[in-house]
Design a protein around this motif. Structure first.
Motif, PDB file in Angstrom:
ATOM      1  N   GLY A 107       0.917  -0.663   0.058  1.00 23.61           N
ATOM      2  CA  GLY A 107      -0.279   0.053  -0.530  1.00 23.61           C
ATOM      3  C   GLY A 107       0.892   1.144  -0.249  1.00 23.61           C
ATOM      4  O   GLY A 107       0.454   1.614   0.606  1.00 23.61           O
ATOM      5  N   SER A 108       1.610   1.236  -1.183  1.00 23.56           N
ATOM      6  CA  SER A 108       2.590   2.569  -1.069  1.00 23.56           C
ATOM      7  C   SER A 108       2.609   3.798  -1.071  1.00 23.56           C
ATOM      8  O   SER A 108       3.350   5.042  -1.469  1.00 23.56           O
ATOM      9  N   GLY A 109       0.818   4.300  -2.223  1.00 22.44           N
ATOM     10  CA  GLY A 109       0.584   4.734  -1.739  1.00 22.44           C
ATOM     11  C   GLY A 109       1.302   5.883  -2.943  1.00 22.44           C
ATOM     12  O   GLY A 109       1.410   5.696  -3.862  1.00 22.44           O
ATOM     13  N   TRP A 110       1.018   7.373  -2.527  1.00 22.08           N
ATOM     14  CA  TRP A 110       2.022   8.249  -3.846  1.00 22.08           C
ATOM     15  C   TRP A 110       4.007   8.068  -3.423  1.00 22.08           C
ATOM     16  O   TRP A 110       4.387   9.129  -3.777  1.00 22.08           O
ATOM     17  N   GLY A 111       4.548   7.269  -2.752  1.00 21.41           N
ATOM     18  CA  GLY A 111       6.150   6.413  -2.963  1.00 21.41           C
ATOM     19  C   GLY A 111       6.038   7.633  -1.779  1.00 21.41           C
ATOM     20  O   GLY A 111       7.596   6.969  -1.968  1.00 21.41           O
TER      21      GLY A 111
ATOM     22  N   VAL B 282       2.429   9.059  -9.913  1.00 20.98           N
ATOM     23  CA  VAL B 282       3.109   9.678  -8.779  1.00 20.98           C
ATOM     24  C   VAL B 282       4.255   9.007  -8.269  1.00 20.98           C
ATOM     25  O   VAL B 282       5.475   9.639  -8.546  1.00 20.98           O
ATOM     26  N   ALA B 283       4.121   8.029  -7.389  1.00 22.60           N
ATOM     27  CA  ALA B 283       5.345   7.217  -7.355  1.00 22.60           C
ATOM     28  C   ALA B 283       7.065   7.289  -8.179  1.00 22.60           C
ATOM     29  O   ALA B 283       7.543   7.622  -7.706  1.00 22.60           O
ATOM     30  N   GLN B 284       6.241   6.508  -8.759  1.00 26.23           N
ATOM     31  CA  GLN B 284       6.930   6.378 -10.257  1.00 26.23           C
ATOM     32  C   GLN B 284       7.830   7.522 -10.518  1.00 26.23           C
ATOM     33  O   GLN B 284       9.246   7.463 -11.008  1.00 26.23           O
ATOM     34  N   SER B 285       6.987   8.716 -11.082  1.00 25.29           N
ATOM     35  CA  SER B 285       7.322   9.559 -11.621  1.00 25.29           C
ATOM     36  C   SER B 285       8.607  10.427 -10.285  1.00 25.29           C
ATOM     37  O   SER B 285       9.789  11.321 -10.236  1.00 25.29           O
ATOM     38  N   ARG B 286       7.603  10.048  -8.701  1.00 28.04           N
ATOM     39  CA  ARG B 286       9.323  10.736  -8.038  1.00 28.04           C
ATOM     40  C   ARG B 286      10.508  10.327  -7.825  1.00 28.04           C
ATOM     41  O   ARG B 286      11.436  10.782  -7.055  1.00 28.04           O
ATOM     42  N   ALA B 287      10.173   8.854  -7.973  1.00 28.30           N
ATOM     43  CA  ALA B 287      11.010   8.066  -7.339  1.00 28.30           C
ATOM     44  C   ALA B 287      12.860   8.590  -8.802  1.00 28.30           C
ATOM     45  O   ALA B 287      13.796   8.912  -8.329  1.00 28.30           O
ATOM     46  N   ARG B 288      11.576   8.529  -9.908  1.00 30.49           N
ATOM     47  CA  ARG B 288      12.525   8.621 -10.959  1.00 30.49           C
ATOM     48  C   ARG B 288      13.678  10.485 -10.749  1.00 30.49           C
ATOM     49  O   ARG B 288      14.632  10.722 -11.478  1.00 30.49           O
ATOM     50  N   GLU B 289      12.245  11.233 -10.763  1.00 30.00           N
ATOM     51  CA  GLU B 289      13.106  12.831 -10.473  1.00 30.00           C
ATOM     52  C   GLU B 289      14.641  13.073  -8.825  1.00 30.00           C
ATOM     53  O   GLU B 289      15.441  13.645  -9.313  1.00 30.00           O
ATOM     54  N   LYS B 290      14.162  12.290  -8.370  1.00 29.99           N
ATOM     55  CA  LYS B 290      15.710  11.541  -7.220  1.00 29.99           C
ATOM     56  C   LYS B 290      16.558  10.690  -7.467  1.00 29.99           C
ATOM     57  O   LYS B 290      17.330  10.992  -6.643  1.00 29.99           O
ATOM     58  N   GLY B 291      16.464  10.413  -8.626  1.00 30.64           N
ATOM     59  CA  GLY B 291      17.619   9.212  -9.020  1.00 30.64           C
ATOM     60  C   GLY B 291      17.367   7.919  -8.719  1.00 30.64           C
ATOM     61  O   GLY B 291      18.710   7.351  -8.071  1.00 30.64           O
ATOM     62  N   LEU B 292      16.433   7.641  -7.599  1.00 32.15           N
ATOM     63  CA  LEU B 292      16.493   6.371  -6.838  1.00 32.15           C
ATOM     64  C   LEU B 292      15.945   5.098  -8.299  1.00 32.15           C
ATOM     65  O   LEU B 292      15.387   3.584  -7.178  1.00 32.15           O
ATOM     66  N   GLU B 293      15.884   5.303  -8.934  1.00 31.09           N
ATOM     67  CA  GLU B 293      15.432   4.027  -9.695  1.00 31.09           C
ATOM     68  C   GLU B 293      15.748   2.969  -9.359  1.00 31.09           C
ATOM     69  O   GLU B 293      15.158   1.510  -8.976  1.00 31.09           O
ATOM     70  N   GLY B 294      17.237   2.052  -9.341  1.00 27.13           N
ATOM     71  CA  GLY B 294      17.999   0.994  -8.640  1.00 27.13           C
ATOM     72  C   GLY B 294      17.825   0.968  -7.124  1.00 27.13           C
ATOM     73  O   GLY B 294      17.834  -0.129  -6.761  1.00 27.13           O
ATOM     74  N   GLN B 295      16.981   1.887  -6.331  1.00 29.27           N
ATOM     75  CA  GLN B 295      16.922   1.203  -5.194  1.00 29.27           C
ATOM     76  C   GLN B 295      15.298   1.490  -4.335  1.00 29.27           C
ATOM     77  O   GLN B 295      15.223   0.842  -3.440  1.00 29.27           O
TER      78      GLN B 295
END
Length: 417
Positions: free
Chosen positions: A180-184, A210-223
């Motif tokens: 239930g990760s919500g907006w990440g 939204v969550a996927q976009s936020r992870a990309r913006e922070k450069g955390l796709e691998g994490q």
């Protein structure tokens, strides 16, 4: 009908004061004190419906505009009414109360398809709406107020820190499942600050994007990664599992399945943290208005409904903490922000929606203040040795996490830099 309404309200209001103007223009007062709230009924139909089924119809007639607040707000009215001892004042109200108790499991039956529809009903609304009243990280769950008057954004950060500390993230790259990760926001915090490898699952397409976009913006796709997936379909194992604000949508008949799956997914020395709304009193049912308009299929359980399933699943309860009024203060902050952005809400929706959500936020706040709702955090493990012997590690972990937050915060810049 005016006389009957007066008689009923005078039986209900035993402290405080309420002034009422009926649809025919008659005015009366209920309660021993000077009236702090004045309501006016715009139709005789509204009076009748309220008498027949107050739990459902109070929200209906306020949302439709048939109940008008001449003095005070809907929050003031709900605080006055919900703090009274008599909440089923008529025979029909009592009969409906018992019928809803009997039928409650039907409302909480949440197989996969229904679970996804229920989530979409609430969480796939226009994302701009939530941005109007949530904190900057879009945390849509109970904040953790470390001291009175704390800012909502700080209290939501403290909530994430408190949860991370209880997950015992004592080594880098521990695998974490966020159910239930919500907006990440929590998953990104655990990846960025606690250095975990996070997999988040949600049933909301709006939140997923939204969550996927936020992870990309922070450069955390691998994490950190997020997926549109039912937790029942997730393969394991994971070193840690966290679930915040999702368990309320599982349904009592699915608790056994939930905890059996959690045990299957959890590594032998793993730790899980479950954060959910519950109730201090015995098992009950969801308010029918909330179930119809806000959280279909949702339910806030008593701990007595939860712990037997934990035991039967073979999990060990290593810690339970009750957050009492934290959610009341969270909802109060959300409501103030929501109403402060009234014109923007109306541009996105309409007057009826605004009144509906004002009623939802105010009624939920008063349920935590006066009707026995709370939030529980249950820490679980497969082995009791998975967590330290005393709770000192929680405060120590929070201190370390706070230091990391300060180091990761972007530097302040002067205007024009």
């Amino acid at each position: 009908m005016d006389r009957l309404l007066e008689s009923v309200l005078r039986r209900v209001v035993k402290h405080g004061g309420l002034q009422v103007t009926t649809a025919s223009g008659r005015i009366f007062a209920a309660g021993p004190d000077e009236a702090s709230v004045h309501v006016r009924f715009a139709s005789k139909r509204a009076q009748l419906m309220l008498l027949l089924d107050p739990e459902m119809q109070l929200g209906e007639i306020y949302t439709s505009g048939e109940l008008v607040l001449e003095r005070g707000s809907i929050a003031d009215l709900l605080e006055l009414v919900m703090s009274q001892d008599v909440l089923q004042p008529t025979l029909s109200a009592r009969l409906l109360y018992f019928a809803r108790r009997v039928l409650r499991r039907l409302d909480q039956f949440n197989p996969r398809g229904r679970a996804r529809r229920n989530v979409a009903h609430h969480y796939d609304l226009d994302g701009r709406l939530y941005s109007l009243f949530l904190d900057a990280d879009k945390q849509y769950s109970c904040a953790y107020f470390e001291h009175p008057g704390e800012r909502l954004d700080d209290a939501q950060l403290a909530k994430k820190r408190h949860i991370a500390a209880k997950l015992v993230l004592d080594a880098p790259n521990l695998s974490v499942l966020d159910i239930g990760s919500g907006w990440g926001g929590l998953g990104i915090y655990l990846a960025e600050i606690a250095k975990a490898r996070v997999s988040g699952v949600t049933l909301s397409t709006e939140q997923l994007g939204v969550a996927q976009s936020r992870a990309r913006e922070k450069g955390l796709e691998g994490q950190v990664s997020f997926a549109l997936q039912d937790y029942r379909d997730v393969p394991g194992p994971f070193d840690r599992i966290v679930s915040v604000g999702m368990f309320e949508h599982v349904g009592v008949d699915h608790y056994g399945e939930f905890f059996r799956k959690a045990r299957e997914l959890l590594a032998p020395d793993g730790v899980m943290l479950l954060h959910a709304i519950g109730r201090f009193d015995s098992p009950g049912f969801t308010n029918p208005w909330i179930a119809k308009y806000i959280f279909p299929g949702g339910y806030m359980p008593a701990l007595s409904e939860v712990t037997p399933h934990i035991e039967r699943a073979g999990l060990v309860v290593t810690d339970i903490e009750i957050l009492r009024l934290h959610y009341a203060d969270t909802l109060k902050a959300w409501r103030a922000r929501f109403l402060a952005r009234r014109e923007e809400v109306l541009r996105l929706t309409d007057e009826r929606f605004l009144r509906m959500w004002e009623f939802y936020l105010a009624g939920s706040e008063m349920a935590f203040r006066h009707q026995g709702l709370m939030v529980f955090q249950i820490q679980l493990a497969r082995k009791q040795e998975a967590v330290p012997l005393t709770r000192d590690y929680i405060a120590e972990a929070e201190r370390k996490l706070r230091t990391r937050e300060q180091r990761s915060a972007p530097p302040l810049r002067l205007a024009g830099e």
